[in-house]
Design a protein around this motif. Structure first.
Motif, PDB file in Angstrom:
ATOM      1  N   GLY A  85     -15.719  31.962  15.558  1.00 29.29           N
ATOM      2  CA  GLY A  85     -14.965  32.177  14.321  1.00 29.29           C
ATOM      3  C   GLY A  85     -15.341  31.152  13.289  1.00 29.29           C
ATOM      4  O   GLY A  85     -15.971  30.126  13.581  1.00 29.29           O
ATOM      5  N   PRO A  86     -14.950  31.383  12.032  1.00 27.02           N
ATOM      6  CA  PRO A  86     -15.328  30.482  10.955  1.00 27.02           C
ATOM      7  C   PRO A  86     -14.627  29.119  11.027  1.00 27.02           C
ATOM      8  O   PRO A  86     -15.130  28.136  10.487  1.00 27.02           O
ATOM      9  CB  PRO A  86     -14.928  31.227   9.682  1.00 27.02           C
ATOM     10  N   ASP A  87     -13.498  28.978  11.713  1.00 26.62           N
ATOM     11  CA  ASP A  87     -12.790  27.686  11.771  1.00 26.62           C
ATOM     12  C   ASP A  87     -13.444  26.717  12.761  1.00 26.62           C
ATOM     13  O   ASP A  87     -13.586  25.530  12.464  1.00 26.62           O
ATOM     14  CB  ASP A  87     -11.331  27.903  12.178  1.00 26.62           C
ATOM     15  N   LYS A  88     -13.816  27.202  13.924  1.00 23.64           N
ATOM     16  CA  LYS A  88     -14.353  26.319  14.972  1.00 23.64           C
ATOM     17  C   LYS A  88     -15.879  26.179  14.914  1.00 23.64           C
ATOM     18  O   LYS A  88     -16.441  25.326  15.593  1.00 23.64           O
ATOM     19  CB  LYS A  88     -13.961  26.861  16.344  1.00 23.64           C
ATOM     20  N   GLU A 112     -17.180  22.554  13.811  1.00 27.01           N
ATOM     21  CA  GLU A 112     -16.937  21.571  14.878  1.00 27.01           C
ATOM     22  C   GLU A 112     -17.925  21.764  16.025  1.00 27.01           C
ATOM     23  O   GLU A 112     -18.450  20.795  16.578  1.00 27.01           O
ATOM     24  CB  GLU A 112     -15.510  21.707  15.396  1.00 27.01           C
TER      25      GLU A 112
END
Length: 154
Positions: free
Chosen positions: A21-24, A27
């Motif tokens: 996904g674009p959030d993880k 990181e």
């Protein structure tokens, strides 16, 4: 190290974007880059250590070869020195033998000069270089014979 082209990276990025996904994804990219750099540093340090050990072993081998060569040269030089010493001893012995044989067969003129001319008039180097005269005896006889024969020339 890894032969990965641009198209493979693009496919890998799309799959990672779908899975994480674009959030993880940022990181995960930082985490992967961090471990990749650690892994690369470890590999290069291991390669450097191996190269250093190989160079050291080559240097040790070269040093041992040079030490052996030096020892062989030293042994040859000692053998040559012994040979030269033996040759010089043989030459001295031959000179002594020829000097004694010449003295016995042909008495040198020095004996005649010794009986007729005082030691004062004989050059000192004749006395010192005479191989058939004992130098201590000459010095003793010089002091005993010269002193009474000294005369002042007027």
């Amino acid at each position: 190290m890894l032969d990965v082209g641009f198209s493979e990276l693009l496919v890998f990025g799309i799959i990672a974007l779908l899975v994480l996904g674009p959030d993880k994804l940022p990181e995960a990219a930082r985490f992967a880059a961090k471990w990749y750099t650690k892994f690369k540093r470890a590999i290069t340090s291991i390669q450097n250590d191996i190269d250093r050990e190989l160079r050291l072993s080559e240097l040790r081998e070269q040093m041992q070869n040079e030490m052996q060569r030096i020892q062989e040269l030293e042994q040859k030089m000692q053998a040559q020195m012994q040979e030269l010493q033996q040759q010089s001893k043989q030459a001295v012995e031959q000179e002594q033998e020829t000097a004694t044989s010449e003295n016995k067969t042909h008495p040198p003129i020095y004996f005649y000069i010794e009986k007729t001319v005082s030691y004062i008039y004989i050059p000192e180097f004749w006395i010192k270089n005479a191989a058939f005269i004992d130098h201590k005896a000459v010095q003793e006889t010089e002091t005993l014979q010269i002193l009474p024969e000294l005369k002042v020339a007027v």
